[in-house]
Design a protein around this motif. Structure first.
Motif, PDB file in Angstrom:
ATOM      1  N   TYR A 244      67.936  33.136  42.713  1.00  0.00           N
ATOM      2  CA  TYR A 244      67.271  34.550  42.736  1.00  0.00           C
ATOM      3  C   TYR A 244      66.925  34.615  41.197  1.00  0.00           C
ATOM      4  CZ  TYR A 244      68.785  35.420  47.327  1.00  0.00           C
ATOM      5  OH  TYR A 244      68.754  35.042  48.769  1.00  0.00           O
ATOM      6  N   VAL A 245      65.831  35.049  40.859  1.00  0.00           N
ATOM      7  CA  VAL A 245      65.452  35.222  39.251  1.00  0.00           C
ATOM      8  C   VAL A 245      65.308  36.858  39.335  1.00  0.00           C
ATOM      9  CG1 VAL A 245      63.735  34.679  37.654  1.00  0.00           C
ATOM     10  CG2 VAL A 245      64.254  33.095  39.239  1.00  0.00           C
ATOM     11  N   ASP A 246      66.139  37.125  38.180  1.00  0.00           N
ATOM     12  CA  ASP A 246      65.814  38.536  37.662  1.00  0.00           C
ATOM     13  C   ASP A 246      65.230  38.322  36.531  1.00  0.00           C
ATOM     14  OD1 ASP A 246      66.293  41.141  36.677  1.00  0.00           O
ATOM     15  OD2 ASP A 246      68.450  41.048  36.863  1.00  0.00           O
ATOM     16  N   HIS A 247      63.790  38.963  36.520  1.00  0.00           N
ATOM     17  CA  HIS A 247      63.026  38.892  35.460  1.00  0.00           C
ATOM     18  C   HIS A 247      63.243  39.944  34.360  1.00  0.00           C
ATOM     19  CE1 HIS A 247      60.588  35.882  37.510  1.00  0.00           C
ATOM     20  NE2 HIS A 247      60.700  36.256  38.537  1.00  0.00           N
ATOM     21  N   ILE A 248      63.968  40.877  34.984  1.00  0.00           N
ATOM     22  CA  ILE A 248      64.086  42.202  34.135  1.00  0.00           C
ATOM     23  C   ILE A 248      65.528  42.305  33.413  1.00  0.00           C
ATOM     24  CG2 ILE A 248      64.018  44.703  34.338  1.00  0.00           C
ATOM     25  CD1 ILE A 248      62.232  44.494  36.800  1.00  0.00           C
ATOM     26  N   GLY A 249      66.389  41.683  33.972  1.00  0.00           N
ATOM     27  CA  GLY A 249      67.722  41.602  33.531  1.00  0.00           C
ATOM     28  C   GLY A 249      68.378  42.876  33.962  1.00  0.00           C
ATOM     29  N   VAL A 250      68.195  43.329  35.026  1.00  0.00           N
ATOM     30  CA  VAL A 250      68.774  44.818  35.086  1.00  0.00           C
ATOM     31  C   VAL A 250      70.444  44.641  35.629  1.00  0.00           C
ATOM     32  CG1 VAL A 250      66.934  45.761  36.217  1.00  0.00           C
ATOM     33  CG2 VAL A 250      68.509  44.397  37.804  1.00  0.00           C
ATOM     34  N   GLY A 251      70.902  43.588  35.479  1.00  0.00           N
ATOM     35  CA  GLY A 251      72.505  43.383  35.695  1.00  0.00           C
ATOM     36  C   GLY A 251      72.808  43.576  37.114  1.00  0.00           C
TER      37      GLY A 251
ATOM     38  N   LEU B 255      76.391  34.924  39.445  1.00  0.00           N
ATOM     39  CA  LEU B 255      75.581  34.930  38.291  1.00  0.00           C
ATOM     40  C   LEU B 255      75.747  33.534  37.667  1.00  0.00           C
ATOM     41  CD1 LEU B 255      73.822  36.340  35.931  1.00  0.00           C
ATOM     42  CD2 LEU B 255      76.062  36.737  34.909  1.00  0.00           C
ATOM     43  N   ILE B 256      74.418  33.005  37.278  1.00  0.00           N
ATOM     44  CA  ILE B 256      74.621  31.571  36.552  1.00  0.00           C
ATOM     45  C   ILE B 256      74.173  31.730  35.167  1.00  0.00           C
ATOM     46  CG2 ILE B 256      73.890  28.984  36.580  1.00  0.00           C
ATOM     47  CD1 ILE B 256      72.812  29.529  39.477  1.00  0.00           C
ATOM     48  N   SER B 257      75.236  31.735  34.104  1.00  0.00           N
ATOM     49  CA  SER B 257      74.747  32.149  32.923  1.00  0.00           C
ATOM     50  C   SER B 257      75.168  31.167  31.866  1.00  0.00           C
ATOM     51  CB  SER B 257      75.116  33.551  32.392  1.00  0.00           C
ATOM     52  OG  SER B 257      76.750  33.418  32.452  1.00  0.00           O
ATOM     53  N   ASP B 258      75.653  30.112  32.269  1.00  0.00           N
ATOM     54  CA  ASP B 258      76.276  28.919  31.473  1.00  0.00           C
ATOM     55  C   ASP B 258      76.648  27.621  32.162  1.00  0.00           C
ATOM     56  OD1 ASP B 258      78.685  29.327  32.694  1.00  0.00           O
ATOM     57  OD2 ASP B 258      79.622  30.641  31.077  1.00  0.00           O
TER      58      ASP B 258
ATOM     59  N   LYS C 171      67.979  36.733  34.142  1.00  0.00           N
ATOM     60  CA  LYS C 171      69.244  36.254  34.600  1.00  0.00           C
ATOM     61  C   LYS C 171      68.857  35.534  35.930  1.00  0.00           C
ATOM     62  CE  LYS C 171      71.942  40.051  32.993  1.00  0.00           C
ATOM     63  NZ  LYS C 171      73.253  40.944  33.366  1.00  0.00           N
ATOM     64  N   LEU C 172      69.835  34.666  36.361  1.00  0.00           N
ATOM     65  CA  LEU C 172      69.716  33.472  37.244  1.00  0.00           C
ATOM     66  C   LEU C 172      70.870  33.705  38.368  1.00  0.00           C
ATOM     67  CD1 LEU C 172      67.481  31.319  38.317  1.00  0.00           C
ATOM     68  CD2 LEU C 172      69.170  29.832  36.981  1.00  0.00           C
ATOM     69  N   TYR C 173      70.568  33.942  39.383  1.00  0.00           N
ATOM     70  CA  TYR C 173      71.752  34.080  40.598  1.00  0.00           C
ATOM     71  C   TYR C 173      71.705  33.194  41.636  1.00  0.00           C
ATOM     72  CZ  TYR C 173      72.196  38.585  38.503  1.00  0.00           C
ATOM     73  OH  TYR C 173      72.501  39.794  37.700  1.00  0.00           O
ATOM     74  N   TYR C 174      72.855  32.682  42.421  1.00  0.00           N
ATOM     75  CA  TYR C 174      72.913  32.207  43.567  1.00  0.00           C
ATOM     76  C   TYR C 174      73.815  32.803  44.509  1.00  0.00           C
ATOM     77  CZ  TYR C 174      77.137  29.659  43.388  1.00  0.00           C
ATOM     78  OH  TYR C 174      78.582  29.408  43.065  1.00  0.00           O
TER      79      TYR C 174
END
Length: 134
Positions: free
Chosen positions: A103-110, A79-82, A63-66
């Motif tokens: 920010y990169v979420d490598h685990i995908g914890v939501g 969240l940036i998902s599309d 998951k990718l966030y800003y």
């Protein structure tokens, strides 16, 4: 994916990765920071941006966030998902004179669900306080 010499025309993006989101207090802890000031993110699609970041960090981005500029991480995390959410990121990134944090979420914890839980918790707490005062 276009790159150019830094000339003030590109957004300054700080990529935070190999860290973890923590709940109390809400933050992104540890990890590595890489700043880009010569990359034209506006010429990329969402998937091209993810591929670019994965090439830099040598890991998958679950998951990718800003974080919106000048707003706390708790309030401004998106969240940036599309491609639609990526356009919002581009709008915010190129609309600030400072750095925009990714920010990169490598685990995908939501983590986006954590923020919703915090909002609901504060709303419930406010209702309980109002009810006990009356």
């Amino acid at each position: 994916m276009a790159q150019s010499e830094p000339n003030g025309l590109f957004a300054m993006v700080e990529l935070n990765y190999q860290g973890v989101f923590t709940r109390n207090p809400f933050s992104y802890t540890g990890g590595v920071k890489t700043v880009f000031n010569d990359v034209d993110f506006s010429s990329m699609t969402y998937s091209e941006c993810v591929t670019f970041f994965e090439h830099i960090i040598h890991e998958d981005c679950k998951k990718l966030y800003y974080c919106e500029p000048d707003i706390s991480l708790m309030e401004g995390l998106n969240l940036i998902s599309d491609d639609v959410e990526y356009v919002a990121f581009i709008f915010d990134a190129y609309g600030t004179d400072g750095v925009i944090f990714v920010y990169v979420d490598h685990i995908g914890v939501g983590v986006d669900e954590w923020v919703d839980d915090e909002d609901n918790f504060h709303l419930i707490l406010m209702c309980v306080c109002i009810w006990t005062v009356v």
